[in-house]
Write an enzyme that holds these catalytic residues in place. Structure first.
Site, PDB file in Angstrom:
ATOM      1  N   THR A  94       0.199  -1.094   0.268  1.00 25.49           N
ATOM      2  CA  THR A  94       0.102   0.138  -0.261  1.00 25.49           C
ATOM      3  C   THR A  94       0.944   0.887  -0.340  1.00 25.49           C
ATOM      4  O   THR A  94       0.361   2.520  -0.478  1.00 25.49           O
ATOM      5  CB  THR A  94      -1.149  -0.212   1.410  1.00 25.49           C
ATOM      6  OG1 THR A  94      -0.038  -0.195   2.543  1.00 25.49           O
ATOM      7  CG2 THR A  94      -2.349  -1.151   1.035  1.00 25.49           C
ATOM      8  N   ASP A 113       8.906   0.942   5.683  1.00 18.48           N
ATOM      9  CA  ASP A 113      10.315   0.484   6.164  1.00 18.48           C
ATOM     10  C   ASP A 113      11.112   0.962   7.161  1.00 18.48           C
ATOM     11  O   ASP A 113      11.034   1.209   8.361  1.00 18.48           O
ATOM     12  CB  ASP A 113      10.960  -0.731   5.375  1.00 18.48           C
ATOM     13  CG  ASP A 113      10.246  -1.640   4.690  1.00 18.48           C
ATOM     14  OD1 ASP A 113       8.941  -1.834   5.129  1.00 18.48           O
ATOM     15  OD2 ASP A 113      11.220  -2.142   3.520  1.00 18.48           O
ATOM     16  N   LEU A 157      12.656  -8.700   6.504  1.00 17.87           N
ATOM     17  CA  LEU A 157      12.496  -8.648   7.799  1.00 17.87           C
ATOM     18  C   LEU A 157      12.956  -6.711   8.456  1.00 17.87           C
ATOM     19  O   LEU A 157      13.751  -5.910   8.568  1.00 17.87           O
ATOM     20  CB  LEU A 157      12.798  -9.558   9.296  1.00 17.87           C
ATOM     21  CG  LEU A 157      11.234  -9.981   9.139  1.00 17.87           C
ATOM     22  CD1 LEU A 157      12.556 -10.842  10.228  1.00 17.87           C
ATOM     23  CD2 LEU A 157      10.553 -10.091   9.538  1.00 17.87           C
ATOM     24  N   SER A 158      13.291  -6.079   7.072  1.00 15.59           N
ATOM     25  CA  SER A 158      13.149  -4.857   7.058  1.00 15.59           C
ATOM     26  C   SER A 158      15.238  -4.619   7.483  1.00 15.59           C
ATOM     27  O   SER A 158      16.013  -3.264   7.451  1.00 15.59           O
ATOM     28  CB  SER A 158      12.935  -3.763   7.453  1.00 15.59           C
ATOM     29  OG  SER A 158      11.353  -3.621   6.401  1.00 15.59           O
ATOM     30  N   GLU A 193      17.724   4.127  -0.558  1.00 13.51           N
ATOM     31  CA  GLU A 193      18.008   2.895  -1.324  1.00 13.51           C
ATOM     32  C   GLU A 193      17.236   3.551  -2.924  1.00 13.51           C
ATOM     33  O   GLU A 193      17.624   2.468  -3.362  1.00 13.51           O
ATOM     34  CB  GLU A 193      16.363   1.930  -0.537  1.00 13.51           C
ATOM     35  CG  GLU A 193      16.069   1.080  -0.955  1.00 13.51           C
ATOM     36  CD  GLU A 193      16.411  -0.426   0.237  1.00 13.51           C
ATOM     37  OE1 GLU A 193      16.058   0.018   1.672  1.00 13.51           O
ATOM     38  OE2 GLU A 193      15.748  -1.182  -0.244  1.00 13.51           O
ATOM     39  N   SER A 202      17.935  -3.829   5.344  1.00 13.67           N
ATOM     40  CA  SER A 202      18.341  -2.362   4.703  1.00 13.67           C
ATOM     41  C   SER A 202      17.832  -1.480   5.577  1.00 13.67           C
ATOM     42  O   SER A 202      18.597  -0.149   5.360  1.00 13.67           O
ATOM     43  CB  SER A 202      17.786  -2.229   3.012  1.00 13.67           C
ATOM     44  OG  SER A 202      17.659  -4.062   3.086  1.00 13.67           O
TER      45      SER A 202
HETATM   46  C1  GLA Z   1       8.678  -3.459   0.985  1.00 18.40           C
HETATM   47  C2  GLA Z   1       9.122  -2.457   0.558  1.00 18.40           C
HETATM   48  C3  GLA Z   1       8.312  -1.486   1.143  1.00 18.40           C
HETATM   49  C4  GLA Z   1       6.798  -2.114   0.779  1.00 18.40           C
HETATM   50  C5  GLA Z   1       6.725  -3.457   1.419  1.00 18.40           C
HETATM   51  C6  GLA Z   1       5.431  -4.933   0.842  1.00 18.40           C
HETATM   52  O1  GLA Z   1       9.178  -4.577   1.802  1.00 18.40           O
HETATM   53  O2  GLA Z   1      10.442  -2.584   0.660  1.00 18.40           O
HETATM   54  O3  GLA Z   1       8.348  -0.413   0.418  1.00 18.40           O
HETATM   55  O4  GLA Z   1       6.386  -1.689   0.212  1.00 18.40           O
HETATM   56  O5  GLA Z   1       7.645  -4.597   0.845  1.00 18.40           O
HETATM   57  O6  GLA Z   1       4.010  -4.057   1.814  1.00 18.40           O
END
Ligand code: GLA
Length: 385
Positions: free
Chosen positions: A33, A174, A127-128, A162, A130
């Site tokens: 979204t 994220d 899990l982000s 990024e 980055s």
């Molecule tokens: C990745 C992207 C986010 C988001 C999600 C999906 O984590 O880095 O920005 O778009 O996918 O919700």
């Protein structure tokens, strides 16, 4: 001195000016979204990335990570070029280097610095990791150079690093989660205005637990599928005459869908519009303290990601179906998809049963064993020392 500061001192032979940390995140709901100006409801993980840093006056950046075997990466600040980010074994350094570049590009007065990084955020698990690295770096540089940036501004700069320097076309969720989340809360995020609301989310008090099931299937956002989804959403918004899919009211969904010729595009739009609505309903339930009742919305969100948005994979589907069958209130894939992690909302007492069921199902299907942890909503980015 923290362990990361001590390592910095051993490595560079001087004391860091500080240590900053930023967490990974799990998204409770609101997937795909953010690049549609919509809503998301992530929370911060206890796992985080620490950056020890000290300024330099010669325009040189030195970057080192305890998590890779690569040595110190040395870069010239003035020569940072998005067309040539660090490659190969040094490619991890593109994230912090990109933050330097984004700050400079925004005409902020950054100079050189020495950085040492240590992280326990799993990489490639959705899990982000980055975002944690970018946000920890951004916070460190803002403090080192006295830049008066708000948390949403830091998050936006981290995202720009990024997008434009590393070359991954992600949204801002994220980085916002990592920069702005608070302990014991989910972060309701309006990705258009970057307005935030901190929603109490105390699973423990409610006798609940959040399981994070890492399928160990590596996802790579740089792969074309994410960019394709983004492009088709932007084209659909244009065709429907709205600035972004966020502007389609849930009540008008059927009418909007009828105006779209392509059945695939219709399904993509339906996911985004219904997902925004699910975020708002989840927030209402959390506010009312009806945490368990959010479960069906999570499972519905997963079905939408699997069938309409087509970003799931067999391992994620198996994790979700098995957790739900073993008594979870609801579960879903979290993050970009195509691998990575699923999330299951369960009664604390059900944890052994759900863990066993998922592990057994993966074994029977011949998949790599999943890595299952439990997470509680933790603090966002902070200065540690
Ligand atoms: C990745 C992207 C986010 C988001 C999600 C999906 O984590 O880095 O920005 O778009 O996918 O919700």
């Amino acid at each position: 001195m923290t362990g990361t500061a001590e390592e910095f001192r051993e490595l560079y032979g001087r004391v860091p000016e500080g240590v900053w940390a930023a967490p990974g995140r799990v998204n409770l709901i609101g997937e795909h979204t953010d690049y549609n100006d919509g809503f998301a409801l992530p929370f911060a993980l206890p796992q985080r990335t620490e950056v020890a840093a000290a300024p330099r006056t010669d325009g040189i950046i030195r970057l080192h990570s305890a998590n890779t075997r690569a040595g110190v990466v040395t870069l010239d600040l003035a020569a940072l070029d998005p067309a040539h980010p660090p490659q190969g074994a040094d490619s991890w350094a593109a994230y912090p280097a990109g933050v330097f570049w984004a700050l400079l590009d925004a005409e902020l007065p950054v100079r050189g610095a020495d950085l040492h990084v240590r992280s326990d955020v799993p990489t490639g698990a959705g899990l982000s990791s980055s975002a944690a690295l970018e946000v920890a770096t951004a916070l460190a540089l803002a403090d080192l150079y006295g830049l008066p940036l708000t948390r949403p501004e830091l998050a936006a700069l981290a995202r720009r690093a990024e997008n434009a320097y590393v070359g991954v076309p992600c949204g801002v969720m994220d980085q916002m989660a990592s920069a702005c989340a608070t302990e014991g809360h989910a972060l309701h995020l309006d990705t258009r205005s970057l307005e935030q609301r901190h929603i109490p989310f105390d699973c423990e008090a409610a006798g609940l637990r959040l399981l994070v099931i890492d399928t160990r299937v590596k996802h790579a956002l740089a792969d074309g599928a994410y960019a394709q989804r983004l492009a088709s959403c932007h084209r659909a918004a244009e065709a429907l005459g709205v600035p972004a899919l966020r502007d389609l009211p849930y009540e008008d969904l059927e009418r909007a869908l009828a105006r779209l010729g392509d059945p695939v595009v219709r399904r993509r739009v339906r996911h985004v519009v219904t997902e925004n609505e699910r975020v708002l309903r989840t927030e209402e339930l959390l506010r009312a303290g009806r945490l368990r009742e959010t479960g069906p919305l999570l499972t519905e969100g997963h079905a939408s990601l699997r069938d309409d948005y087509e970003v799931s994979c067999p391992e994620l589907d198996l994790a979700v179906a098995t957790a739900d069958a073993a008594g979870a209130h609801g579960s879903r894939m979290t993050g970009g998809g195509f691998g990575g992690s699923a999330l299951a909302l369960i009664d604390a007492a059900a944890e052994p049963t759900v863990r066993r069921a998922v592990t057994d199902a993966f074994r029977r299907a011949g998949h790599t064993p999943p890595r299952i942890t439990s997470a509680s909503p933790s603090a966002g980015a902070t200065r540690l020392a």
